[in-house]
Design a protein around this motif. Structure first.
Motif, PDB file in Angstrom:
ATOM      1  N   PRO A 177       2.404   2.623  -8.685  1.00 24.75           N
ATOM      2  CA  PRO A 177       0.939   2.704  -8.657  1.00 24.75           C
ATOM      3  C   PRO A 177       0.312   3.216  -9.946  1.00 24.75           C
ATOM      4  CG  PRO A 177       1.824   3.436  -6.563  1.00 24.75           C
ATOM      5  CD  PRO A 177       3.000   3.226  -7.467  1.00 24.75           C
ATOM      6  N   PHE A 178       0.927   4.195 -10.604  1.00 21.76           N
ATOM      7  CA  PHE A 178       0.304   4.735 -11.815  1.00 21.76           C
ATOM      8  C   PHE A 178       0.182   3.670 -12.894  1.00 21.76           C
ATOM      9  CE2 PHE A 178       4.733   5.451 -13.155  1.00 21.76           C
ATOM     10  CZ  PHE A 178       4.686   5.201 -14.518  1.00 21.76           C
ATOM     11  N   ARG A 179       1.152   2.753 -12.930  1.00 24.75           N
ATOM     12  CA  ARG A 179       1.087   1.702 -13.931  1.00 24.75           C
ATOM     13  C   ARG A 179      -0.006   0.692 -13.596  1.00 24.75           C
ATOM     14  NH1 ARG A 179       4.909   0.537 -17.078  1.00 24.75           N
ATOM     15  NH2 ARG A 179       4.631   2.741 -17.503  1.00 24.75           N
ATOM     16  N   LEU A 180      -0.141   0.349 -12.313  1.00 25.12           N
ATOM     17  CA  LEU A 180      -1.201  -0.579 -11.914  1.00 25.12           C
ATOM     18  C   LEU A 180      -2.585   0.007 -12.152  1.00 25.12           C
ATOM     19  CD1 LEU A 180       0.150  -2.192  -8.612  1.00 25.12           C
ATOM     20  CD2 LEU A 180       0.174  -3.126 -10.927  1.00 25.12           C
ATOM     21  N   ARG A 181      -2.690   1.333 -12.090  1.00 24.72           N
ATOM     22  CA  ARG A 181      -3.975   1.987 -12.374  1.00 24.72           C
ATOM     23  C   ARG A 181      -4.270   2.038 -13.866  1.00 24.72           C
ATOM     24  NH1 ARG A 181      -1.969   5.991  -8.883  1.00 24.72           N
ATOM     25  NH2 ARG A 181      -1.683   7.402 -10.661  1.00 24.72           N
ATOM     26  N   GLY A 182      -3.282   1.740 -14.678  1.00 20.38           N
ATOM     27  CA  GLY A 182      -3.471   1.811 -16.124  1.00 20.38           C
ATOM     28  C   GLY A 182      -3.275   3.189 -16.699  1.00 20.38           C
ATOM     29  N   ALA A 229       0.844  -1.185   0.000  1.00 20.00           N
ATOM     30  CA  ALA A 229       0.000   0.000   0.000  1.00 20.00           C
ATOM     31  C   ALA A 229       0.885   1.242   0.000  1.00 20.00           C
ATOM     32  CB  ALA A 229      -0.906  -0.003   1.225  1.00 20.00           C
ATOM     33  N   THR A 230       0.467   2.268  -0.748  1.00 21.54           N
ATOM     34  CA  THR A 230       1.162   3.555  -0.740  1.00 21.54           C
ATOM     35  C   THR A 230       0.108   4.648  -0.611  1.00 21.54           C
ATOM     36  OG1 THR A 230       1.100   4.310  -3.049  1.00 21.54           O
ATOM     37  CG2 THR A 230       2.653   2.511  -2.530  1.00 21.54           C
ATOM     38  N   PRO A 231       0.507   5.878  -0.358  1.00 22.41           N
ATOM     39  CA  PRO A 231      -0.481   6.961  -0.278  1.00 22.41           C
ATOM     40  C   PRO A 231      -1.228   7.200  -1.583  1.00 22.41           C
ATOM     41  CG  PRO A 231       1.623   7.645   0.676  1.00 22.41           C
ATOM     42  CD  PRO A 231       1.868   6.342  -0.023  1.00 22.41           C
ATOM     43  N   HIS A 232      -0.774   6.598  -2.671  1.00 20.08           N
ATOM     44  CA  HIS A 232      -1.377   6.859  -3.980  1.00 20.08           C
ATOM     45  C   HIS A 232      -1.752   5.579  -4.708  1.00 20.08           C
ATOM     46  CE1 HIS A 232      -0.283  10.960  -3.181  1.00 20.08           C
ATOM     47  NE2 HIS A 232       0.960  10.571  -2.955  1.00 20.08           N
ATOM     48  N   GLY A 233      -2.137   4.583  -3.928  1.00 19.32           N
ATOM     49  CA  GLY A 233      -2.571   3.321  -4.513  1.00 19.32           C
ATOM     50  C   GLY A 233      -1.529   2.233  -4.344  1.00 19.32           C
ATOM     51  N   LYS A 285       3.780  12.831  -6.057  1.00 20.28           N
ATOM     52  CA  LYS A 285       3.041  11.610  -5.739  1.00 20.28           C
ATOM     53  C   LYS A 285       3.872  10.363  -6.054  1.00 20.28           C
ATOM     54  CE  LYS A 285      -1.593  13.524  -6.267  1.00 20.28           C
ATOM     55  NZ  LYS A 285      -2.868  13.442  -7.022  1.00 20.28           N
ATOM     56  N   GLN A 286       4.583  10.377  -7.169  1.00 15.39           N
ATOM     57  CA  GLN A 286       5.465   9.252  -7.481  1.00 15.39           C
ATOM     58  C   GLN A 286       6.480   9.035  -6.374  1.00 15.39           C
ATOM     59  OE1 GLN A 286       7.137   8.620 -11.571  1.00 15.39           O
ATOM     60  NE2 GLN A 286       6.399  10.717 -11.790  1.00 15.39           N
ATOM     61  N   ASP A 287       7.094  10.128  -5.942  1.00 15.77           N
ATOM     62  CA  ASP A 287       8.148  10.026  -4.931  1.00 15.77           C
ATOM     63  C   ASP A 287       7.597   9.544  -3.594  1.00 15.77           C
ATOM     64  OD1 ASP A 287       9.706  11.003  -6.963  1.00 15.77           O
ATOM     65  OD2 ASP A 287      10.147  12.934  -6.022  1.00 15.77           O
ATOM     66  N   GLU A 288       6.423  10.037  -3.223  1.00 15.64           N
ATOM     67  CA  GLU A 288       5.813   9.599  -1.965  1.00 15.64           C
ATOM     68  C   GLU A 288       5.501   8.106  -2.008  1.00 15.64           C
ATOM     69  OE1 GLU A 288       3.603  13.792  -0.648  1.00 15.64           O
ATOM     70  OE2 GLU A 288       2.460  12.207  -1.644  1.00 15.64           O
ATOM     71  N   ALA A 289       4.976   7.653  -3.131  1.00 10.89           N
ATOM     72  CA  ALA A 289       4.667   6.230  -3.271  1.00 10.89           C
ATOM     73  C   ALA A 289       5.937   5.393  -3.224  1.00 10.89           C
ATOM     74  CB  ALA A 289       3.911   5.984  -4.573  1.00 10.89           C
ATOM     75  N   TRP A 290       6.969   5.862  -3.904  1.00 14.04           N
ATOM     76  CA  TRP A 290       8.233   5.121  -3.939  1.00 14.04           C
ATOM     77  C   TRP A 290       8.833   4.979  -2.539  1.00 14.04           C
ATOM     78  CZ3 TRP A 290      10.752   2.000  -7.027  1.00 14.04           C
ATOM     79  CH2 TRP A 290      12.110   1.754  -6.790  1.00 14.04           C
ATOM     80  N   SER A 298      15.097   5.530 -17.128  1.00 12.88           N
ATOM     81  CA  SER A 298      14.368   6.683 -17.644  1.00 12.88           C
ATOM     82  C   SER A 298      13.628   7.416 -16.515  1.00 12.88           C
ATOM     83  CB  SER A 298      13.422   6.238 -18.758  1.00 12.88           C
ATOM     84  OG  SER A 298      12.937   7.341 -19.488  1.00 12.88           O
ATOM     85  N   ASN A 299      12.300   7.503 -16.585  1.00 15.72           N
ATOM     86  CA  ASN A 299      11.570   8.180 -15.507  1.00 15.72           C
ATOM     87  C   ASN A 299      11.851   7.535 -14.151  1.00 15.72           C
ATOM     88  OD1 ASN A 299       9.276  10.044 -14.598  1.00 15.72           O
ATOM     89  ND2 ASN A 299       8.559   8.040 -13.921  1.00 15.72           N
ATOM     90  N   GLY A 300      12.031   6.230 -14.138  1.00 16.03           N
ATOM     91  CA  GLY A 300      12.357   5.556 -12.883  1.00 16.03           C
ATOM     92  C   GLY A 300      13.700   5.974 -12.324  1.00 16.03           C
ATOM     93  N   ALA A 301      14.650   6.310 -13.211  1.00 14.91           N
ATOM     94  CA  ALA A 301      15.944   6.829 -12.755  1.00 14.91           C
ATOM     95  C   ALA A 301      15.771   8.188 -12.094  1.00 14.91           C
ATOM     96  CB  ALA A 301      16.906   6.924 -13.930  1.00 14.91           C
ATOM     97  N   ARG A 302      14.868   8.994 -12.633  1.00 13.36           N
ATOM     98  CA  ARG A 302      14.590  10.292 -12.023  1.00 13.36           C
ATOM     99  C   ARG A 302      14.018  10.117 -10.622  1.00 13.36           C
ATOM    100  NH1 ARG A 302      10.895  13.792 -15.792  1.00 13.36           N
ATOM    101  NH2 ARG A 302      11.546  15.390 -14.276  1.00 13.36           N
ATOM    102  N   VAL A 303      13.063   9.201 -10.483  1.00 16.13           N
ATOM    103  CA  VAL A 303      12.476   8.933  -9.164  1.00 16.13           C
ATOM    104  C   VAL A 303      13.560   8.490  -8.186  1.00 16.13           C
ATOM    105  CG1 VAL A 303      10.885   7.462  -7.876  1.00 16.13           C
ATOM    106  CG2 VAL A 303      10.211   8.356 -10.111  1.00 16.13           C
ATOM    107  N   ALA A 304      14.420   7.582  -8.631  1.00 14.95           N
ATOM    108  CA  ALA A 304      15.466   7.044  -7.747  1.00 14.95           C
ATOM    109  C   ALA A 304      16.423   8.131  -7.285  1.00 14.95           C
ATOM    110  CB  ALA A 304      16.224   5.933  -8.462  1.00 14.95           C
ATOM    111  N   CYS A 305      16.756   9.057  -8.174  1.00 13.85           N
ATOM    112  CA  CYS A 305      17.656  10.143  -7.791  1.00 13.85           C
ATOM    113  C   CYS A 305      16.976  11.126  -6.844  1.00 13.85           C
ATOM    114  CB  CYS A 305      18.147  10.877  -9.035  1.00 13.85           C
ATOM    115  SG  CYS A 305      19.325   9.952 -10.046  1.00 13.85           S
ATOM    116  N   ARG A 306      15.739  11.491  -7.170  1.00 12.24           N
ATOM    117  CA  ARG A 306      15.038  12.483  -6.338  1.00 12.24           C
ATOM    118  C   ARG A 306      14.811  11.993  -4.920  1.00 12.24           C
ATOM    119  NH1 ARG A 306      11.275  13.182 -10.931  1.00 12.24           N
ATOM    120  NH2 ARG A 306       9.797  11.918  -9.729  1.00 12.24           N
TER     121      ARG A 306
END
Length: 209
Positions: free
Chosen positions: A59-64, A4-8, A73-78, A100-108
């Motif tokens: 979560p965004f991917r699981l939501r489709g 579970a995360t704050p965003h799904g 929101k991505q960072d909070e979920a991660w 790609s975008n996942g690398a950005r999340v990992a760095c942030r």
């Protein structure tokens, strides 16, 4: 393994080393998934040096959703997912990364997540044909050891060596890093193994969950 995360909910595919010496958590880009060739190659290479590896579907991917949406929101979920994974594997040196975008999340999120290293695959320095919109500040804010692996034909650009601990630019590779993914995995495992925080892990069998 669902979290579970704050965003799904998020989903983690975890493969455990028989005698784990480190934990690596990886994630996908905005359009691809955790079966991307470079992510699988890094998984295989890190498992071979004694790392337990989790590949996280955000979560965004699981939501489709077709786009990642808010970076906040991505960072909070991660951070929520990583915190739960670290509880399950206490005491292991911890690294995180993505493509790609996942690398950005990992760095942030590296500081907040407590990562001792970041692996940034195909870091998208800027949108195609928009070098004026640099994202180099996201690399710099990681605040820890960062490995960047990019292709020299990546339309999203290639970061400067000064913005990473190590920059590897692979000739002939584009944004997908799919011409020789095994080399991507080898570079990542060799770099992790050489960091003081991770010692010299030994090889071992794996278990899948």
């Amino acid at each position: 393994m669902e979290f579970a995360t704050p965003h799904g909910p998020a989903l983690a595919e975890v493969e455990e080393a028989a005698a784990p010496r480190l934990l690596l958590v990886l994630t996908h880009g905005s359009a691809g998934g955790v079966e991307a060739p470079d992510l699988l190659a890094v998984r295989d290479a890190v498992l071979a040096i004694g790392g337990t590896v989790a590949r996280v579907v955000q979560p965004f991917r699981l939501r489709g959703a077709r786009a990642p949406g808010s970076a906040v929101k991505q960072d909070e979920a991660w951070i929520a997912v990583v915190a739960e994974l670290r509880k399950r594997y206490p005491g292991l040196p911890f690294a995180q990364g993505g493509r790609s975008n996942g690398a950005r999340v990992a760095c942030r999120t590296a500081r907040a997540a407590g990562a001792e290293a970041v692996i940034a695959l195909a870091f998208p320095l800027h949108p195609p044909s928009r070098p004026d919109r640099s994202r180099a500040d996201e690399l710099r804010q990681a605040g820890t050891e960062v490995l960047v692996i990019n292709g020299d034909r990546d339309p999203f650009g290639v970061p400067e060596a000064a913005d990473a601990t190590r920059l590897v630019v692979l000739p002939g590779e584009g944004h997908d890093l799919n011409r020789n993914p095994a080399q991507v995995g080898e570079e990542a495992a060799r770099w992790l193994r050489g960091l003081p925080a991770f010692g010299t892990p030994g090889a071992g069998g794996t278990r899948r969950r």
